[in-house]
Design an enzyme around this catalytic site. Structure first.
Site, PDB file in Angstrom:
ATOM      1  CG  ASP A 198       5.780   1.042   8.848  1.00 48.57           C
ATOM      2  OD1 ASP A 198       5.596   1.872   9.759  1.00 48.57           O
ATOM      3  OD2 ASP A 198       5.553   1.302   7.648  1.00 48.57           O
TER       4      ASP A 198
ATOM      5  CE  LYS B 235      -0.806   1.658   4.611  1.00 56.64           C
ATOM      6  NZ  LYS B 235      -0.188   2.941   4.727  1.00 56.64           N
ATOM      7  CG  ASN B 236       3.396   2.484   3.178  1.00 58.31           C
ATOM      8  OD1 ASN B 236       2.215   2.814   3.304  1.00 58.31           O
ATOM      9  ND2 ASN B 236       4.220   2.332   4.201  1.00 58.31           N
TER      10      ASN B 236
ATOM     11  CB  CYS C 119      -0.932   6.245  12.295  1.00 55.69           C
ATOM     12  SG  CYS C 119      -1.440   4.807  11.389  1.00 55.69           S
TER      13      CYS C 119
ATOM     14  NE  ARG D  19      -4.967   4.331   7.742  1.00 53.91           N
ATOM     15  CZ  ARG D  19      -3.908   5.007   8.159  1.00 53.91           C
ATOM     16  NH1 ARG D  19      -3.713   5.182   9.439  1.00 53.91           N
ATOM     17  NH2 ARG D  19      -3.060   5.517   7.304  1.00 53.91           N
TER      18      ARG D  19
ATOM     19  NE  ARG E 228       3.535   9.659  10.620  1.00 47.97           N
ATOM     20  CZ  ARG E 228       2.911   8.675   9.990  1.00 47.97           C
ATOM     21  NH1 ARG E 228       1.753   8.254  10.397  1.00 47.97           N
ATOM     22  NH2 ARG E 228       3.455   8.118   8.936  1.00 47.97           N
TER      23      ARG E 228
HETATM   24  C1  UD1 Z   1       6.105   6.560   5.655  1.00 44.93           C
HETATM   25  C2  UD1 Z   1       5.231   5.324   5.636  1.00 44.93           C
HETATM   26  C3  UD1 Z   1       5.017   4.795   7.051  1.00 44.93           C
HETATM   27  C4  UD1 Z   1       6.353   4.589   7.745  1.00 44.93           C
HETATM   28  C5  UD1 Z   1       7.236   5.828   7.635  1.00 44.93           C
HETATM   29  C6  UD1 Z   1       8.644   5.592   8.155  1.00 44.93           C
HETATM   30  C7  UD1 Z   1       3.839   5.762   3.703  1.00 44.93           C
HETATM   31  C8  UD1 Z   1       2.488   6.088   3.180  1.00 44.93           C
HETATM   32  N1  UD1 Z   1       3.962   5.689   5.030  1.00 44.93           N
HETATM   33  O1  UD1 Z   1       5.406   7.538   6.417  1.00 44.93           O
HETATM   34  O2  UD1 Z   1       4.312   3.568   6.966  1.00 44.93           O
HETATM   35  O3  UD1 Z   1       6.149   4.304   9.093  1.00 44.93           O
HETATM   36  O4  UD1 Z   1       7.342   6.250   6.278  1.00 44.93           O
HETATM   37  O5  UD1 Z   1       9.251   4.558   7.488  1.00 44.93           O
HETATM   38  O6  UD1 Z   1       4.747   5.525   2.954  1.00 44.93           O
HETATM   39  N2  UD1 Z   1       9.300  14.259   9.339  1.00 44.93           N
HETATM   40  C9  UD1 Z   1       9.511  15.582   9.607  1.00 44.93           C
HETATM   41  N3  UD1 Z   1       9.135  16.501   8.666  1.00 44.93           N
HETATM   42  C10 UD1 Z   1       8.567  16.141   7.482  1.00 44.93           C
HETATM   43  C11 UD1 Z   1       8.362  14.767   7.227  1.00 44.93           C
HETATM   44  C12 UD1 Z   1       8.750  13.853   8.170  1.00 44.93           C
HETATM   45  O7  UD1 Z   1      10.034  15.958  10.658  1.00 44.93           O
HETATM   46  O8  UD1 Z   1       8.250  17.009   6.670  1.00 44.93           O
HETATM   47  C13 UD1 Z   1       9.706  13.258  10.342  1.00 44.93           C
HETATM   48  C14 UD1 Z   1       8.522  12.461  10.900  1.00 44.93           C
HETATM   49  O9  UD1 Z   1       7.894  13.140  11.952  1.00 44.93           O
HETATM   50  C15 UD1 Z   1       9.209  11.188  11.334  1.00 44.93           C
HETATM   51  C16 UD1 Z   1      10.309  10.995  10.284  1.00 44.93           C
HETATM   52  O10 UD1 Z   1      10.504  12.280   9.704  1.00 44.93           O
HETATM   53  O11 UD1 Z   1       9.794  11.356  12.583  1.00 44.93           O
HETATM   54  C17 UD1 Z   1       9.970  10.006   9.197  1.00 44.93           C
HETATM   55  O12 UD1 Z   1       8.716  10.319   8.649  1.00 44.93           O
HETATM   56  P1  UD1 Z   1       8.338   9.984   7.133  1.00 44.93           P
HETATM   57  O13 UD1 Z   1       9.382   9.131   6.524  1.00 44.93           O
HETATM   58  O14 UD1 Z   1       7.990  11.238   6.431  1.00 44.93           O
HETATM   59  O15 UD1 Z   1       7.026   9.121   7.331  1.00 44.93           O
HETATM   60  P2  UD1 Z   1       5.845   9.056   6.319  1.00 44.93           P
HETATM   61  O16 UD1 Z   1       6.372   9.325   4.950  1.00 44.93           O
HETATM   62  O17 UD1 Z   1       4.700   9.840   6.804  1.00 44.93           O
END
Ligand code: UD1
Length: 475
Positions: free
Chosen positions: A336, A49-50, A144, A428, A149
């Site tokens: 994850d 899904k990701n 979640c 989900r 985030r």
């Molecule tokens: C994606 C995955 C999720 C997984 C995560 C980490 C999808 C749809 N979801 O989530 O299943 O758990 O990667 O492998 O692909 N952060 C910031 N600023 C930003 C963006 C991120 O500070 O603009 C921080 C987040 O708070 C977190 C870290 O970076 O601490 C990693 O987040 P991120 O890799 O962006 O997670 P997602 O892409 O939301």
């Protein structure tokens, strides 16, 4: 006659009361799991899904049709589909797992709060809309309950592309420079972000000039998206490494692409086999995407045999021993899989330490596992698990997608019955997990139960106590 009318009146009154109760309290799916069954047989892994979510968003980059195969049948995909349709795209599903997406007539350039609040990945609409139409509006995301985030890195990236980005009434409103086209940029992420990398990679495909993304995420889902973009005519190089170069092109076309298998679903079934001392053949997977997971699980006693490049055989004949792990971006051990690994360690001999470095506040499953008898002590970003400890069935609440998977796993080995509330979280991201588990011998069923007001208030109390423990974890 009078008696008849009276009975009818009373029946109608009860019916009204029943309907009112349902309306007030809702209908909540639960899983009832009775533990103690070994899992044996074969299980097929669904598409990731990701990977499917960003690939669906990428279809917004072109007026031509993008055909995606191996799309998992999970709730986030339905949400993403609704988002695309709300925007004006048409999505046809000639087969259950094939989506034909056409964004030839986009009328709206925004993702509304109702959708974004349920799924954080909706922000992936921002990059493609901004790059192709020069404007986009997306609500600030929910999803979640695992930490704050933010999406600041996505937004800073769009600004580097020359876009004007404003926050207005809970929405991100972005506009390209006056000629309507983004400008390439060199962007260094100060933290590795998966969807951030995907969003900026998509936006850069139509930008003027060559973009370099450094400290980019390396996940297989990034590579899958880059493969699709290149099939659409983009020029993306280096996906899967920390430096990605994207040479912008004038326009993109249609393409056909098959989504990679879900590595987290694969990991979850490996843990299920090991926990129940069963033996599973896991097919349609990509073991090469699970190197760190397989290495870690082997180190604690799980026997994993690669039968061929898409099939694994898993057993655990000699029991489990404790093993420390630290989560980190790919290729290291994924966040994850942290919750599932925690359950596994409750059955291992000795003390394990699990350190979560990707998200703060991602130990909400720990308090539910403790209620089932697990010996877990949380200290900041560290969880100490002492095992083996027998688990007892209990009524528990799923707090996020992977946390719910861990509760299902715990239920598989717990004594007596476990009732898991809020399984919409698991829906989900896991395709028919209960059917897949039942097919290999688990005693699990979905209970589609209307909840009464009394049950609802008991449930709310339990949710409140979960929120309280979340607060404690945050402190
Ligand atoms: C994606 C995955 C999720 C997984 C995560 C980490 C999808 C749809 N979801 O989530 O299943 O758990 O990667 O492998 O692909 N952060 C910031 N600023 C930003 C963006 C991120 O500070 O603009 C921080 C987040 O708070 C977190 C870290 O970076 O601490 C990693 O987040 P991120 O890799 O962006 O997670 P997602 O892409 O939301």
């Amino acid at each position: 006659m009078f008696l008849c009318s009276l009975c009818l009146f009373v029946a109608k009154w009860f019916l009204c009361l029943f309907v009112a109760c349902l309306t007030l309290s809702g209908i909540v799916d639960k899983f009832r799991v009775t533990g103690g069954r070994e899992l044996h047989g074969r299980v097929a892994i669904s598409g990731a899904k990701n990977s499917a979510l960003p690939c669906m968003a990428a279809a917004l980059l072109t007026p031509e049709t993008v055909t995606l195969h191996n799309i998992p049948y999970v709730r986030d995909i339905i949400t993403q589909r609704r988002l695309l349709e709300d925007i004006g795209a048409t999505v046809l599903t000639p087969e259950l797992r094939t989506h034909k997406i056409s964004a030839a007539h986009v009328e709206l350039f925004e993702a509304p709060y109702e959708l974004v609040k349920t799924m954080r990945a909706s922000v992936l609409a921002l990059g493609p809309l901004l790059a192709r139409f020069g404007k986009a509006k997306v609500s600030l995301p929910g999803g979640c309950a695992i930490g704050t985030r933010p999406i600041d890195l996505h937004l800073a990236g769009f600004e580097s592309f020359g876009a004007e980005v404003k926050l207005e009434a809970g929405n991100v409103v972005a506009r390209a420079p006056s000629d309507g086209r983004l400008r390439a940029a060199d962007i260094h992420f100060n933290k590795v972000t998966v969807t951030g990398t995907e969003n900026l990679m998509m936006a850069a495909t139509l930008a003027r000039g060559t973009t370099t993304l450094s400290n980019a995420a390396c996940e297989p889902e990034i590579v899958d998206l880059a493969d699709l973009l290149n099939k659409m005519g983009a020029r993306v190089n280096g996906a899967g490494t920390e430096t990605i170069q994207i040479e912008g092109v004038e326009s993109l076309g249609g393409a056909e692409h098959t989504i990679i298998p879900d590595r987290i679903e694969t990991g979850t079934f490996i843990v299920a086999a090991a926990l129940t001392c069963g033996e599973l053949e896991i097919k349609d997977c990509r073991p090469d995407h699970l190197t760190a997971i397989i290495e870690q699980l082997r180190s604690v006693g799980v026997v994993i045999r690669e039968v061929n490049p898409t099939t694994l055989e898993v057993s655990c004949p000699d029991g489990l021993k404790a093993g420390h792990v630290t989560t980190a971006p790919y290729p290291k051990f994924p966040t994850d899989m942290q919750a599932q690994y925690m359950v596994l360690m409750t059955q291992a001999q000795g003390r394990s330490e699990i350190v979560e470095t990707v998200f703060e506040n991602r130990f909400m499953h720990a308090s539910e596992l403790q209620r089932m008898g697990a010996q877990i002590h949380i200290d900041g970003r560290s969880a100490i698990v002492d095992g083996p400890s027998p688990l007892n069935g209990a009524r528990v609440i799923a707090s996020d997608l992977r946390a719910s998977a861990s509760l299902v796993l715990a239920g598989l080995i717990a004594k007596d019955e476990t009732l898991i509330d809020r399984v919409y979280h698991i829906d989900r991201g896991y395709e028919k997990i209960e059917a897949k588990l039942r097919a290999v011998g688990a005693d699990i069923e979905r209970v589609i139960a209307p909840v009464t007001a009394t049950q609802s208030s008991e449930f709310n109390l339990q949710v409140a106590s979960l929120q309280e423990s979340k607060l404690k974890l945050e402190l």
